[in-house]
Design a protein around this motif. Structure first.
Motif, PDB file in Angstrom:
ATOM      1  N   PRO A 264     -44.898  15.500  17.216  1.00 22.06           N
ATOM      2  CA  PRO A 264     -43.799  14.529  17.350  1.00 22.06           C
ATOM      3  C   PRO A 264     -44.225  13.181  17.919  1.00 22.06           C
ATOM      4  O   PRO A 264     -43.404  12.451  18.459  1.00 22.06           O
TER       5      PRO A 264
ATOM      6  N   ASN B 240     -43.230  21.091  21.434  1.00 24.57           N
ATOM      7  CA  ASN B 240     -41.854  21.601  21.430  1.00 24.57           C
ATOM      8  C   ASN B 240     -40.994  20.852  22.451  1.00 24.57           C
ATOM      9  O   ASN B 240     -39.851  20.483  22.166  1.00 24.57           O
TER      10      ASN B 240
ATOM     11  N   GLU C  42     -40.337  17.296  21.165  1.00 23.83           N
ATOM     12  CA  GLU C  42     -39.310  17.309  20.125  1.00 23.83           C
ATOM     13  C   GLU C  42     -37.920  17.437  20.733  1.00 23.83           C
ATOM     14  O   GLU C  42     -36.995  16.713  20.355  1.00 23.83           O
ATOM     15  N   SER C  43     -37.791  18.344  21.681  1.00 25.15           N
ATOM     16  CA  SER C  43     -36.491  18.543  22.338  1.00 25.15           C
ATOM     17  C   SER C  43     -36.042  17.279  23.050  1.00 25.15           C
ATOM     18  O   SER C  43     -34.871  16.876  22.955  1.00 25.15           O
TER      19      SER C  43
ATOM     20  N   GLN D 168     -36.923  14.177  22.346  1.00 25.89           N
ATOM     21  CA  GLN D 168     -36.596  13.162  21.348  1.00 25.89           C
ATOM     22  C   GLN D 168     -35.204  13.392  20.771  1.00 25.89           C
ATOM     23  O   GLN D 168     -34.428  12.441  20.605  1.00 25.89           O
TER      24      GLN D 168
ATOM     25  N   ASP E 227     -37.840   9.524  14.760  1.00 22.06           N
ATOM     26  CA  ASP E 227     -38.229  10.705  15.531  1.00 22.06           C
ATOM     27  C   ASP E 227     -37.557  11.966  15.002  1.00 22.06           C
ATOM     28  O   ASP E 227     -38.200  13.009  14.865  1.00 22.06           O
TER      29      ASP E 227
ATOM     30  N   ARG F 238     -39.129  13.105  11.794  1.00 21.94           N
ATOM     31  CA  ARG F 238     -40.439  13.722  12.037  1.00 21.94           C
ATOM     32  C   ARG F 238     -40.262  15.154  12.546  1.00 21.94           C
ATOM     33  O   ARG F 238     -40.957  16.064  12.120  1.00 21.94           O
ATOM     34  N   VAL F 239     -39.310  15.357  13.459  1.00 20.28           N
ATOM     35  CA  VAL F 239     -39.035  16.704  13.969  1.00 20.28           C
ATOM     36  C   VAL F 239     -38.554  17.603  12.830  1.00 20.28           C
ATOM     37  O   VAL F 239     -39.028  18.739  12.675  1.00 20.28           O
TER      38      VAL F 239
ATOM     39  N   SER G 163     -41.491  18.446  10.562  1.00 18.82           N
ATOM     40  CA  SER G 163     -42.384  19.398  11.220  1.00 18.82           C
ATOM     41  C   SER G 163     -41.792  20.798  11.227  1.00 18.82           C
ATOM     42  O   SER G 163     -42.456  21.771  10.875  1.00 18.82           O
ATOM     43  N   ARG G 164     -40.524  20.899  11.609  1.00 18.58           N
ATOM     44  CA  ARG G 164     -39.879  22.216  11.661  1.00 18.58           C
ATOM     45  C   ARG G 164     -39.695  22.796  10.267  1.00 18.58           C
ATOM     46  O   ARG G 164     -39.814  24.002  10.071  1.00 18.58           O
TER      47      ARG G 164
END
Length: 115
Positions: free
Chosen positions: A11, A36, A39-40, A42, A80, A83-84, A87-88
């Protein structure tokens, strides 16, 4: 869990603005946990910014400079969040492509899988 032969999009970007990736055999390593957490953070910051945006947009006295700053902040939060999501999305289990024993329905995930 990320298979060991796939890279995880992190992230954050590198110093040159290019994406950073993680290659690991485990999803619970220190860098994975850091990613992780980032990400949380963001996604939480984006949610707070969205609330603030609503307040600014309904305020008829908001000046153009404040609106430009808000737009820049919202663009960063959207970057952001995308991107998360990317990625997920790459880490979701792949449907069985063998055609054996699978259903024609989309995979179902519990609500907790979305953060």
């Amino acid at each position: 869990m990320t298979p060991h032969n796939e890279l995880r999009l992190l992230p954050w970007s590198g110093p040159d603005g290019k994406p950073c990736f993680l290659s690991t055999d485990t999803a619970g390593g220190p860098l994975s946990r850091l990613a992780n957490h980032a990400e949380s953070a963001q996604l939480s910051a984006g949610a707070e910014l969205l609330e603030h945006a609503h307040e600014v947009l309904v305020d008829e006295t908001s000046d153009p400079e404040e609106l430009r700053l808000l737009a820049a902040d919202l663009a960063g939060a959207l970057r952001d969040a995308l991107r998360v999501a990317t990625s997920r999305g790459h880490r979701l289990p792949r449907p069985d492509s063998s055609g054996h024993g699978g259903s024609n329905e989309d995979p179902r995930l519990p609500a907790g899988a979305f953060g």
